[in-house]
Design a protein around this motif. Structure first.
Motif, PDB file in Angstrom:
ATOM      1  N   VAL A   1       3.656  -4.523   4.187  1.00  0.00           N
ATOM      2  CA  VAL A   1       2.610  -3.493   4.280  1.00  0.00           C
ATOM      3  C   VAL A   1       2.360  -3.212   5.759  1.00  0.00           C
ATOM      4  O   VAL A   1       2.190  -4.142   6.552  1.00  0.00           O
ATOM      5  CB  VAL A   1       1.302  -3.980   3.611  1.00  0.00           C
ATOM      6  CG1 VAL A   1       0.132  -3.087   3.972  1.00  0.00           C
ATOM      7  CG2 VAL A   1       1.455  -4.043   2.088  1.00  0.00           C
ATOM      8  N   ASN A   2       2.375  -1.967   6.120  1.00  0.00           N
ATOM      9  CA  ASN A   2       2.154  -1.567   7.514  1.00  0.00           C
ATOM     10  C   ASN A   2       3.058  -2.319   8.487  1.00  0.00           C
ATOM     11  O   ASN A   2       2.649  -2.684   9.592  1.00  0.00           O
ATOM     12  CB  ASN A   2       0.688  -1.780   7.915  1.00  0.00           C
ATOM     13  CG  ASN A   2      -0.251  -0.883   7.127  1.00  0.00           C
ATOM     14  OD1 ASN A   2       0.152   0.203   6.686  1.00  0.00           O
ATOM     15  ND2 ASN A   2      -1.479  -1.317   6.933  1.00  0.00           N
TER      16      ASN A   2
ATOM     17  N   ASP B   1       4.253  -5.308   8.335  1.00  0.00           N
ATOM     18  CA  ASP B   1       4.152  -6.768   8.355  1.00  0.00           C
ATOM     19  C   ASP B   1       4.334  -7.364   6.978  1.00  0.00           C
ATOM     20  O   ASP B   1       3.861  -6.797   5.985  1.00  0.00           O
ATOM     21  CB  ASP B   1       2.786  -7.211   8.900  1.00  0.00           C
ATOM     22  CG  ASP B   1       2.718  -7.091  10.402  1.00  0.00           C
ATOM     23  OD1 ASP B   1       3.686  -7.521  11.066  1.00  0.00           O
ATOM     24  OD2 ASP B   1       1.713  -6.561  10.906  1.00  0.00           O
ATOM     25  N   LEU B   2       4.976  -8.517   6.935  1.00  0.00           N
ATOM     26  CA  LEU B   2       5.077  -9.218   5.672  1.00  0.00           C
ATOM     27  C   LEU B   2       3.694  -9.653   5.214  1.00  0.00           C
ATOM     28  O   LEU B   2       2.881 -10.110   6.016  1.00  0.00           O
ATOM     29  CB  LEU B   2       5.987 -10.450   5.817  1.00  0.00           C
ATOM     30  CG  LEU B   2       6.533 -10.868   4.463  1.00  0.00           C
ATOM     31  CD1 LEU B   2       7.842 -10.142   4.176  1.00  0.00           C
ATOM     32  CD2 LEU B   2       6.735 -12.349   4.369  1.00  0.00           C
ATOM     33  N   VAL B   3       3.416  -9.494   3.934  1.00  0.00           N
ATOM     34  CA  VAL B   3       2.134  -9.931   3.371  1.00  0.00           C
ATOM     35  C   VAL B   3       2.254 -11.400   2.971  1.00  0.00           C
ATOM     36  O   VAL B   3       3.048 -11.744   2.088  1.00  0.00           O
ATOM     37  CB  VAL B   3       1.743  -9.071   2.150  1.00  0.00           C
ATOM     38  CG1 VAL B   3       0.472  -9.611   1.505  1.00  0.00           C
ATOM     39  CG2 VAL B   3       1.563  -7.622   2.563  1.00  0.00           C
ATOM     40  N   TYR B   4       1.494 -12.245   3.645  1.00  0.00           N
ATOM     41  CA  TYR B   4       1.470 -13.663   3.286  1.00  0.00           C
ATOM     42  C   TYR B   4       0.250 -13.998   2.430  1.00  0.00           C
ATOM     43  O   TYR B   4       0.216 -15.022   1.771  1.00  0.00           O
ATOM     44  CB  TYR B   4       1.477 -14.533   4.553  1.00  0.00           C
ATOM     45  CG  TYR B   4       2.795 -14.498   5.276  1.00  0.00           C
ATOM     46  CD1 TYR B   4       3.912 -15.126   4.739  1.00  0.00           C
ATOM     47  CD2 TYR B   4       2.941 -13.831   6.482  1.00  0.00           C
ATOM     48  CE1 TYR B   4       5.136 -15.098   5.381  1.00  0.00           C
ATOM     49  CE2 TYR B   4       4.166 -13.794   7.139  1.00  0.00           C
ATOM     50  CZ  TYR B   4       5.251 -14.431   6.583  1.00  0.00           C
ATOM     51  OH  TYR B   4       6.460 -14.398   7.222  1.00  0.00           O
ATOM     52  N   GLY B   5      -0.764 -13.140   2.478  1.00  0.00           N
ATOM     53  CA  GLY B   5      -1.969 -13.401   1.703  1.00  0.00           C
ATOM     54  C   GLY B   5      -2.819 -14.478   2.341  1.00  0.00           C
ATOM     55  O   GLY B   5      -2.564 -14.914   3.461  1.00  0.00           O
TER      56      GLY B   5
ATOM     57  N   ASN C   1      -8.330 -11.040   3.200  1.00  0.00           N
ATOM     58  CA  ASN C   1      -7.425 -10.739   2.085  1.00  0.00           C
ATOM     59  C   ASN C   1      -8.194 -10.838   0.775  1.00  0.00           C
ATOM     60  O   ASN C   1      -8.525 -11.943   0.328  1.00  0.00           O
ATOM     61  CB  ASN C   1      -6.253 -11.730   2.069  1.00  0.00           C
ATOM     62  CG  ASN C   1      -5.339 -11.569   3.260  1.00  0.00           C
ATOM     63  OD1 ASN C   1      -4.491 -10.687   3.284  1.00  0.00           O
ATOM     64  ND2 ASN C   1      -5.543 -12.396   4.272  1.00  0.00           N
TER      65      ASN C   1
ATOM     66  N   VAL D   1      -5.550  -6.326   2.876  1.00  0.00           N
ATOM     67  CA  VAL D   1      -4.610  -7.300   3.429  1.00  0.00           C
ATOM     68  C   VAL D   1      -4.825  -7.372   4.934  1.00  0.00           C
ATOM     69  O   VAL D   1      -4.877  -6.331   5.602  1.00  0.00           O
ATOM     70  CB  VAL D   1      -3.143  -6.890   3.123  1.00  0.00           C
ATOM     71  CG1 VAL D   1      -2.155  -7.708   3.955  1.00  0.00           C
ATOM     72  CG2 VAL D   1      -2.839  -7.044   1.639  1.00  0.00           C
TER      73      VAL D   1
ATOM     74  N   LEU E   1      -0.194 -10.697  -4.192  1.00  0.00           N
ATOM     75  CA  LEU E   1      -0.937 -10.598  -2.915  1.00  0.00           C
ATOM     76  C   LEU E   1      -1.599 -11.882  -2.432  1.00  0.00           C
ATOM     77  O   LEU E   1      -2.040 -11.936  -1.285  1.00  0.00           O
ATOM     78  CB  LEU E   1      -2.016  -9.517  -3.062  1.00  0.00           C
ATOM     79  CG  LEU E   1      -1.459  -8.100  -3.237  1.00  0.00           C
ATOM     80  CD1 LEU E   1      -2.489  -7.196  -3.861  1.00  0.00           C
ATOM     81  CD2 LEU E   1      -0.982  -7.558  -1.908  1.00  0.00           C
ATOM     82  N   SER E   2      -1.742 -12.866  -3.278  1.00  0.00           N
ATOM     83  CA  SER E   2      -2.375 -14.126  -2.878  1.00  0.00           C
ATOM     84  C   SER E   2      -3.693 -13.898  -2.122  1.00  0.00           C
ATOM     85  O   SER E   2      -3.853 -14.353  -0.992  1.00  0.00           O
ATOM     86  CB  SER E   2      -1.386 -14.918  -2.002  1.00  0.00           C
ATOM     87  OG  SER E   2      -1.901 -16.157  -1.661  1.00  0.00           O
TER      88      SER E   2
END
Lengths: 326, 326
Positions: free
Chosen positions: A153-154, A156-160, B137, B153, B261-262
């Motif tokens: 997203v945007n 960057d990887l989403v890590y949550g 998040n 996020v 999404l965690s």
């Protein structure tokens, strides 16, 4: 001429693949060590560090100006935030392994040592070297023994919140449906992984009493997704329906992802995706059928541009470039 | 004393609510105008601008030092990137309405005029004024006539590639299941919205021939989620099962969101969420039952902290503060 490169490490259940990768995603040298089957982390770290050092040394013989920027690793249940592998069901390590910390002790000269899960690494690889170079919002699905995913997203990887985002393989596709390796029924992974396709083939043969299928002489242990593909190419009805049905299921799952994230594209990586239109056509049709009007005919479903053999190493190595951007 | 405030506009199918909101989320003044039923955008923009100007004027009589920072708007199918409402099924406007552009012409002195969809606005409201102030998040589910959602996020709302991310109400819960307003069967909205709860009540009464239920004297047109709640409080078996079943379904959907999404938390906003434990308890149980071990006992499911009556205005107004951060 100074050439910058990064080390990529792909940690699997039985085997750890290590490679040194240049800035455009070419693997310059590579090697393999065993992932221990008895959970001995300390010995493993020594072996891993030695293998990496040997690779760097061998590369410097050929190219003395090479500069190693860091080490990126992909592993099941790899946690980016903590630099740990946590309770990975397919690895023999128990509990939480502080992989980044342990490896940094062996490479104090490197600024970047980072870890994520294998599907996240593949997504970063797609973004740094592959088909997602100009994309800010996309999702990567990796189809193999399991189904992994990485969400961007945007840019960057989403890590949550806790570092584990992107487990789309464990969304519920059919409530109360097929058993999944994780113990919860009906997950996408139980339908759209390579073993999921095998299960589908067996369901169809059972339903149709399909003794004339090209797959009918294979045992449950023998049958694999490559055989299903080969049979589909020869026009086998069962095999063709496996792809149709797998695409329908996968498209439903991808639609849920789109409704969450509205990505520009979804990339598909791994064995079953090599079947081209056999899998992509029904997947796209099913995706479109499940989308709200505002999303229709917008979302690209694309094969990964990472080379199958080296993708895991290359993906892991890309993590270093992503770290350097920060 | 100089006091900064923002205008919040909530555009609904029949009614547009307008309010001026201070920096901690208090509505200082508010008003309503009709959303046109015949799609006349130009007249609507004039009416809307006049109503906003009148509100600002009335507020300045009481507090001459008030400073209006901008206008934030929430609308169905509101597109943040384009500042447009696009093909909203519940509004009479046809096609694409360039709402931000048209309103900016009326307020050239304001730096910030922004639009998003109503559920995204609620999520931003939760982040600026509500329970998600310290969260980076989280996800917001709004349960009402439909089910909307907003995804945050790394502290930013996820708009996705085209501005429409966060349509979790239209993920597939039961393949081939109940008809959804969007035309695609089996969506979460068809089960977990207020009308979805009514449908569940009717299914249960039909199944159990439940003439003794407190809901048995209500027609399909009459019955609403408040009546189901009141009956549940009185111990009505049908009503209690409606909440149990709705929670089971919602928990399954939330688990899919977690696997994507965690998030640290999922906030629930809107009518059915006012039922407290009746809905939260089965939802949390079902969520946990559907989660991978790495996510278990980590994800908070919380009621929104936005006040029900003003939440849509307040959420929309928060968009301006979020713009100013950029």
């Amino acid at each position: 001429m100074n050439r910058k490169a990064t080390v990529g490490v792909d940690i699997g259940g039985t085997n750890t693949a290590i490679g040194i990768v240049d800035a455009i995603g070419n693997v310059l040298v590579k090697d393999n060590i065993e992932t221990p089957s008895h959970g001995d982390v300390d010995t493993y770290i020594v072996d891993l560090a030695n293998a990496i050092k040997a690779l760097i040394k061998s590369l410097k013989l050929v190219n003395p100006d090479i500069e190693i920027m860091g080490i990126g690793m992909g592993a099941p249940n790899g946690n980016y935030y903590n630099g740990t592998i946590e309770y990975a069901p397919n690895l023999s390590f128990k509990g939480v392994v502080h992989l980044v910390e342990l490896l940094k002790e062996k490479f104090p000269e490197l600024d970047y040592v980072a870890l994520t899960n294998d599907a996240n690494a593949a997504a970063i690889g797609e973004m740094i070297y592959g088909g997602a170079k100009d994309m800010k919002n996309f999702v990567m699905y990796t189809l193999g023994t399991g189904v992994g995913s990485g969400v961007v997203v945007n840019g960057d990887l989403v890590y949550g919140h806790d570092g584990f985002a992107g487990e789309c393989g464990h969304t519920t596709l059919i409530p109360g449906g097929r058993s999944c390796g994780c113990g919860i029924p009906g997950h996408l992974e139980a339908y759209c992984s390579a073993p999921g396709m095998k299960r589908t083939a067996f369901e169809i043969m059972a339903r149709d009493n399909a003794g004339d299928s090209l797959l009918a002489d294979k045992s449950f242990k023998e049958l694999n997704s490559k055989m299903i593909y080969d049979a589909a190419v020869k026009g086998d009805k069962v095999a063709l329906e496996v792809f149709e049905q797998t695409g329908k299921w996968l498209g439903q799952g991808l639609a849920d992802t789109v409704h969450h994230l509205s990505p520009e594209a979804i990339f598909i990586f791994g064995g079953p995706s090599a079947a081209g239109d056999y899998i992509f056509k029904p997947t796209k049709e099913s995706l479109e059928a499940h989308l709200l009007p505002i999303f229709k005919n917008k979302i690209k479903v694309l094969p990964s541009q990472l080379k199958p053999g080296d993708a895991a190493i290359v993906g892991a190595s890309a993590l270093v470039w992503k770290e350097m951007e920060k």
